[in-house]
Design a protein around this motif. Structure first.
Motif, PDB file in Angstrom:
ATOM      1  N   LYS A  89       1.495   8.128   2.473  1.00  0.00           N
ATOM      2  CA  LYS A  89       2.550   8.033   1.457  1.00  0.00           C
ATOM      3  C   LYS A  89       3.809   7.556   2.171  1.00  0.00           C
ATOM      4  N   VAL A  90       4.135   6.282   1.993  1.00  0.00           N
ATOM      5  CA  VAL A  90       5.162   5.637   2.820  1.00  0.00           C
ATOM      6  C   VAL A  90       6.427   5.388   2.003  1.00  0.00           C
ATOM      7  N   ASN A  91       7.534   5.910   2.523  1.00  0.00           N
ATOM      8  CA  ASN A  91       8.821   5.707   1.858  1.00  0.00           C
ATOM      9  C   ASN A  91       9.854   5.333   2.917  1.00  0.00           C
ATOM     10  N   GLY A  92       9.775   4.094   3.381  1.00  0.00           N
ATOM     11  CA  GLY A  92      10.693   3.657   4.429  1.00  0.00           C
ATOM     12  C   GLY A  92      10.030   2.702   5.393  1.00  0.00           C
ATOM     13  N   LEU A  93      10.574   2.625   6.584  1.00  0.00           N
ATOM     14  CA  LEU A  93      10.127   1.663   7.587  1.00  0.00           C
ATOM     15  C   LEU A  93       8.981   2.227   8.421  1.00  0.00           C
ATOM     16  N   ALA A  94       7.941   1.423   8.615  1.00  0.00           N
ATOM     17  CA  ALA A  94       6.821   1.799   9.488  1.00  0.00           C
ATOM     18  C   ALA A  94       6.628   0.680  10.501  1.00  0.00           C
ATOM     19  N   THR A  95       6.902   0.981  11.769  1.00  0.00           N
ATOM     20  CA  THR A  95       6.819  -0.064  12.780  1.00  0.00           C
ATOM     21  C   THR A  95       5.877   0.326  13.914  1.00  0.00           C
ATOM     22  N   ALA A  96       5.336  -0.706  14.570  1.00  0.00           N
ATOM     23  CA  ALA A  96       4.470  -0.547  15.740  1.00  0.00           C
ATOM     24  C   ALA A  96       3.347   0.460  15.465  1.00  0.00           C
ATOM     25  N   ALA A  97       3.256   1.541  16.250  1.00  0.00           N
ATOM     26  CA  ALA A  97       2.191   2.521  16.030  1.00  0.00           C
ATOM     27  C   ALA A  97       2.349   3.233  14.687  1.00  0.00           C
ATOM     28  N   GLY A  98       3.552   3.234  14.116  1.00  0.00           N
ATOM     29  CA  GLY A  98       3.761   3.770  12.773  1.00  0.00           C
ATOM     30  C   GLY A  98       3.089   2.887  11.732  1.00  0.00           C
ATOM     31  N   CYS A  99       3.169   1.573  11.940  1.00  0.00           N
ATOM     32  CA  CYS A  99       2.474   0.612  11.088  1.00  0.00           C
ATOM     33  C   CYS A  99       0.960   0.743  11.294  1.00  0.00           C
ATOM     34  N   GLN A 100       0.568   0.983  12.532  1.00  0.00           N
ATOM     35  CA  GLN A 100      -0.842   1.216  12.871  1.00  0.00           C
ATOM     36  C   GLN A 100      -1.390   2.426  12.119  1.00  0.00           C
ATOM     37  N   LEU A 101      -0.582   3.473  12.004  1.00  0.00           N
ATOM     38  CA  LEU A 101      -0.994   4.682  11.294  1.00  0.00           C
ATOM     39  C   LEU A 101      -1.259   4.378   9.819  1.00  0.00           C
ATOM     40  N   VAL A 102      -0.376   3.600   9.203  1.00  0.00           N
ATOM     41  CA  VAL A 102      -0.559   3.212   7.801  1.00  0.00           C
ATOM     42  C   VAL A 102      -1.844   2.406   7.636  1.00  0.00           C
ATOM     43  N   ALA A 103      -2.044   1.444   8.535  1.00  0.00           N
ATOM     44  CA  ALA A 103      -3.225   0.579   8.467  1.00  0.00           C
ATOM     45  C   ALA A 103      -4.517   1.360   8.695  1.00  0.00           C
ATOM     46  N   SER A 104      -4.444   2.470   9.418  1.00  0.00           N
ATOM     47  CA  SER A 104      -5.631   3.262   9.746  1.00  0.00           C
ATOM     48  C   SER A 104      -6.040   4.205   8.624  1.00  0.00           C
ATOM     49  N   CYS A 105      -5.115   4.502   7.707  1.00  0.00           N
ATOM     50  CA  CYS A 105      -5.447   5.405   6.603  1.00  0.00           C
ATOM     51  C   CYS A 105      -6.365   4.711   5.603  1.00  0.00           C
ATOM     52  N   ASP A 106      -7.111   5.505   4.847  1.00  0.00           N
ATOM     53  CA  ASP A 106      -8.044   4.946   3.871  1.00  0.00           C
ATOM     54  C   ASP A 106      -7.315   4.289   2.709  1.00  0.00           C
ATOM     55  N   ILE A 107      -6.211   4.891   2.292  1.00  0.00           N
ATOM     56  CA  ILE A 107      -5.396   4.419   1.174  1.00  0.00           C
ATOM     57  C   ILE A 107      -3.941   4.516   1.608  1.00  0.00           C
ATOM     58  N   ALA A 108      -3.111   3.588   1.159  1.00  0.00           N
ATOM     59  CA  ALA A 108      -1.677   3.662   1.457  1.00  0.00           C
ATOM     60  C   ALA A 108      -0.890   3.344   0.196  1.00  0.00           C
ATOM     61  N   VAL A 109      -0.015   4.269  -0.190  1.00  0.00           N
ATOM     62  CA  VAL A 109       0.877   4.071  -1.329  1.00  0.00           C
ATOM     63  C   VAL A 109       2.292   3.975  -0.777  1.00  0.00           C
ATOM     64  N   ALA A 110       3.013   2.924  -1.153  1.00  0.00           N
ATOM     65  CA  ALA A 110       4.339   2.698  -0.577  1.00  0.00           C
ATOM     66  C   ALA A 110       5.388   2.544  -1.665  1.00  0.00           C
ATOM     67  N   SER A 111       6.604   2.964  -1.348  1.00  0.00           N
ATOM     68  CA  SER A 111       7.736   2.721  -2.245  1.00  0.00           C
ATOM     69  C   SER A 111       8.196   1.279  -2.062  1.00  0.00           C
ATOM     70  N   GLU A 112       8.940   0.794  -3.032  1.00  0.00           N
ATOM     71  CA  GLU A 112       9.396  -0.600  -3.006  1.00  0.00           C
ATOM     72  C   GLU A 112      10.311  -0.897  -1.820  1.00  0.00           C
ATOM     73  N   LYS A 113      10.979   0.127  -1.293  1.00  0.00           N
ATOM     74  CA  LYS A 113      11.910  -0.104  -0.184  1.00  0.00           C
ATOM     75  C   LYS A 113      11.219  -0.107   1.181  1.00  0.00           C
ATOM     76  N   SER A 114       9.936   0.196   1.219  1.00  0.00           N
ATOM     77  CA  SER A 114       9.220   0.276   2.492  1.00  0.00           C
ATOM     78  C   SER A 114       9.073  -1.101   3.146  1.00  0.00           C
ATOM     79  N   GLN A 115       9.028  -1.088   4.467  1.00  0.00           N
ATOM     80  CA  GLN A 115       8.787  -2.303   5.245  1.00  0.00           C
ATOM     81  C   GLN A 115       7.832  -1.986   6.390  1.00  0.00           C
ATOM     82  N   PHE A 116       7.161  -3.022   6.893  1.00  0.00           N
ATOM     83  CA  PHE A 116       6.131  -2.835   7.905  1.00  0.00           C
ATOM     84  C   PHE A 116       6.271  -3.918   8.976  1.00  0.00           C
ATOM     85  N   ALA A 117       6.268  -3.491  10.239  1.00  0.00           N
ATOM     86  CA  ALA A 117       6.480  -4.466  11.312  1.00  0.00           C
ATOM     87  C   ALA A 117       5.802  -4.022  12.603  1.00  0.00           C
TER      88      ALA A 117
END
Length: 244
Positions: A89-117
């Motif tokens: 459940k992502v509400n904000g910036l997810a970068t590097a290994a944080g982005c990796q964590l999102v990509a590793s989950c089975d499902i990811a729901v993000a708010s409109e303000k979220s970014q990934f790098a």
């Protein structure tokens, strides 16, 4: 189960301690009949900034650096080995290994303000381990552009390319995540566990092998108590009663 990354002052960096805590929380009582879904979220405006760079400075030895990357890989692969679905459940910036964590989950729901790098290239540390999860979630050329430039994807771009499952307004994030969670909880835990494990197994196989393996799994699925109950309930047009 709700797991909350709760070190906003350090942008929820995946320090060695944070990774060890995350591993412990993911594994805690994982075989409990009551555990049906795990949600990973975070406090503050940053979901996770990735590794704690202070831990990767030259002051620490190579052995420590290797330990950080090894436990990170263990946590990321553990998510897909767990018998229950894991939702980011992502509400904000997810970068590097944080982005990796999102990509590793089975499902990811993000708010409109979220970014990934994956901006490691900009500080001389290419995001090679995040690239494993990224390259398995995104088209190759999109993943490589992120890795080569460090430029972020917006939430809508992440949705378009398959990094996240859904994008909703910030005030709807909790509601949408719980809606998915409750829907998952309506199904048989044993059937979901079998299906999740089989999905990730077949993804690494060639087409013929994948079909041969999954055909056998479906036959095995029918022998499960919940498999039999589900078919009978459908034929009788009633709601199934799962054993869980």
């Amino acid at each position: 189960r709700n797991i909350v990354l709760n070190n906003p002052r350090k942008r929820n960096a995946l320090s060695l301690a944070m990774l060890q805590s995350l591993r412990e929380d993911l594994l805690h009582d994982v075989k409990s009949k009551e555990l049906r879904v795990i949600i990973i979220s975070a406090e503050g405006p940053v979901f996770s900034s990735g590794h704690d760079l202070k831990e990767l400075s030259s002051e620490d030895d190579v052995k420590h650096h290797s330990q950080v990357f090894e436990i990170c890989a263990e946590v990321m692969t553990l998510i897909q080995k767990l018998p229950v679905p894991v939702i980011a459940k992502v509400n904000g910036l997810a970068t590097a290994a944080g982005c990796q964590l999102v990509a590793s989950c089975d499902i990811a729901v993000a708010s409109e303000k979220s970014q990934f790098a994956t901006p490691g290239v900009n500080i001389g540390l290419f995001c090679s381990t995040p690239a494993v999860a990224l390259g398995r979630s995104l088209p190759r050329k999109v993943a490589l552009e992120m890795l080569f430039t460090g430029e972020p994807l917006s939430a809508q771009e992440a949705l378009m390319h398959g990094l996240v499952s859904k994008v909703v307004p910030e005030d709807k994030l909790e509601e949408e995540t719980m809606k998915i969670s409750h829907k998952i909880c309506e199904s048989s835990k044993s059937v979901l566990a079998l299906g999740k494990a089989t999905f990730y197994r077949q993804m690494t196989q060639d087409l013929d092998t994948a079909y041969k393996m999954t055909a056998q799994v479906m036959a095995d699925n029918l022998t499960l108590r919940d498999g039999q109950e589900g078919i009978e309930a459908f034929i009788q047009k009633r709601k199934p009663v799962w054993s869980h």
